[in-house]
Design an enzyme around this catalytic site. Structure first.
Site, PDB file in Angstrom:
ATOM      1  CG  PHE A 168      -1.756  -1.105   1.498  1.00  0.00           C
ATOM      2  CD1 PHE A 168      -3.056  -1.122   1.017  1.00  0.00           C
ATOM      3  CD2 PHE A 168      -1.314  -2.198   2.244  1.00  0.00           C
ATOM      4  CE1 PHE A 168      -3.893  -2.200   1.264  1.00  0.00           C
ATOM      5  CE2 PHE A 168      -2.144  -3.283   2.490  1.00  0.00           C
ATOM      6  CZ  PHE A 168      -3.442  -3.280   1.991  1.00  0.00           C
ATOM      7  CG  ASP A 169       0.911   5.948  -1.507  1.00  0.00           C
ATOM      8  OD1 ASP A 169       2.014   6.203  -0.972  1.00  0.00           O
ATOM      9  OD2 ASP A 169       0.135   6.841  -1.905  1.00  0.00           O
ATOM     10  N   GLY A 170       0.900   5.210   1.357  1.00  0.00           N
ATOM     11  CA  GLY A 170       0.400   5.749   2.618  1.00  0.00           C
ATOM     12  C   GLY A 170      -0.625   6.845   2.424  1.00  0.00           C
TER      13      GLY A 170
END
Length: 307
Positions: A168-170
């Site tokens: 995941f990206d943040g």
């Protein structure tokens, strides 16, 4: 004559429910082009005429295989359920179910809407995640509070590991986009100053927080040292903006197995090193880098109204 009920394994509160469109699961490119070019009648005729011809796997097919493989240890109480959603009619969708049966995918529930939006059934099935090849459907799902992503074409090879790996990206994916907006509007120095000043304040939850919670509950069903699922946070953040992320995840009580703070480096090579089966990001630039190495899902940001 009374209808005979078919007994399917019961769903528990910890079951991860993933809704997926037929175009994400199978390669329906040729059929979709026919639909766009000649309309619904030509499309329906083509599907019925070829209903015994198997569909080739689509971009999300390997991911679905790995998700459903998590049920093998305890088939009577499934950990994952995959729901098929299609804007085909049930009649023209027979080809899709024939292909599901051939590949021995454990998909038993579906909704065929004959051209109508599938979003109401994403909600009705209680999906934790919706994957589609249609950006408009994804945007509508996100606007309704459902974690959703557009699966983008990629020629990346299927991962050989049995372990399911999700990255995941943040900001604007797991977390809200407030900090990212500061970076975009005031620059990186203002962003770092903002994050340092608020280092002890948890970040707000983004569109994929609920999915991360569901994934964490699923991970808890397996011994940590033998978990068939591994997660990673792959973010452009770097020190000192890392502290707030770590404390936020601790505050939420969720598990992330690996955290990569890249400081703006291209994400693709790192995702390949992690061995991601899929990566979720909001940035088209990051998506373009990632899709050269792994399967990707674009999580579009909602357009904000001008003040």
């Amino acid at each position: 004559m009374a209808e005979t009920a078919v007994a399917f394994p019961p769903r528990s509160d910890d079951t991860l429910v993933v809704a997926i469109s037929s175009r994400a699961l199978f390669d329906l490119g040729e059929s979709h082009e026919l639909f766009e070019r000649e309309g619904v009648e030509a499309f329906a005729h083509h599907q019925i005429e070829n209903e015994n011809e198997l569909l080739a796997p689509g971009i999300a097919f390997p991911l679905v295989q790995k998700l459903l493989r998590l049920n093998q240890a305890q088939p009577d109480t499934p950990h994952v359920e995959v729901i098929l959603l299609s804007r085909n009619s049930a009649d023209t969708g027979l080809r899709i179910f024939n292909s599901i049966e051939h590949y021995k995918l454990g998909i038993v529930r579906a909704a065929f809407t004959r051209g109508e939006p599938t979003l109401p059934y994403v909600r009705a099935f209680g999906a934790d995640l919706f994957l589609s090849a249609n950006p408009e459907s994804v945007a509508n799902a996100l606007a309704s509070g459902i974690a959703a992503a557009t699966i983008l074409p990629s020629k990346t090879p299927q991962r050989q590991s049995d372990q399911l790996r999700i990255a995941f990206d943040g900001d604007a994916v797991l977390f809200g986009d407030e900090s990212e907006l500061i970076s975009e509007e005031a620059g990186i120095e203002a962003f770092h100053r903002h994050e340092k000043e608020r280092g002890s304040e948890p970040l707000s939850g983004g569109p994929f927080r609920s999915f991360l919670d569901a994934l964490h509950r699923l991970q808890a069903a397996f011994p940590s040292e033998e978990s068939p699922i591994r997660t990673a946070l792959v973010t452009a953040r770097s020190a000192p903006a890392h502290k707030r992320v770590i404390l936020t995840l601790r505050h939420w009580g969720v598990r992330i197995d690996e955290a990569l703070f890249l400081g703006g480096r291209p994400k693709g090579p790192f995702l390949e090193a992690f061995g991601a089966d899929i990566f979720f990001d909001d940035s088209p630039v990051n998506i373009e880098s990632a899709r050269q190495h792994v399967a990707t899902g674009h999580v579009p940001r909602r357009k904000r109204q001008a003040p």
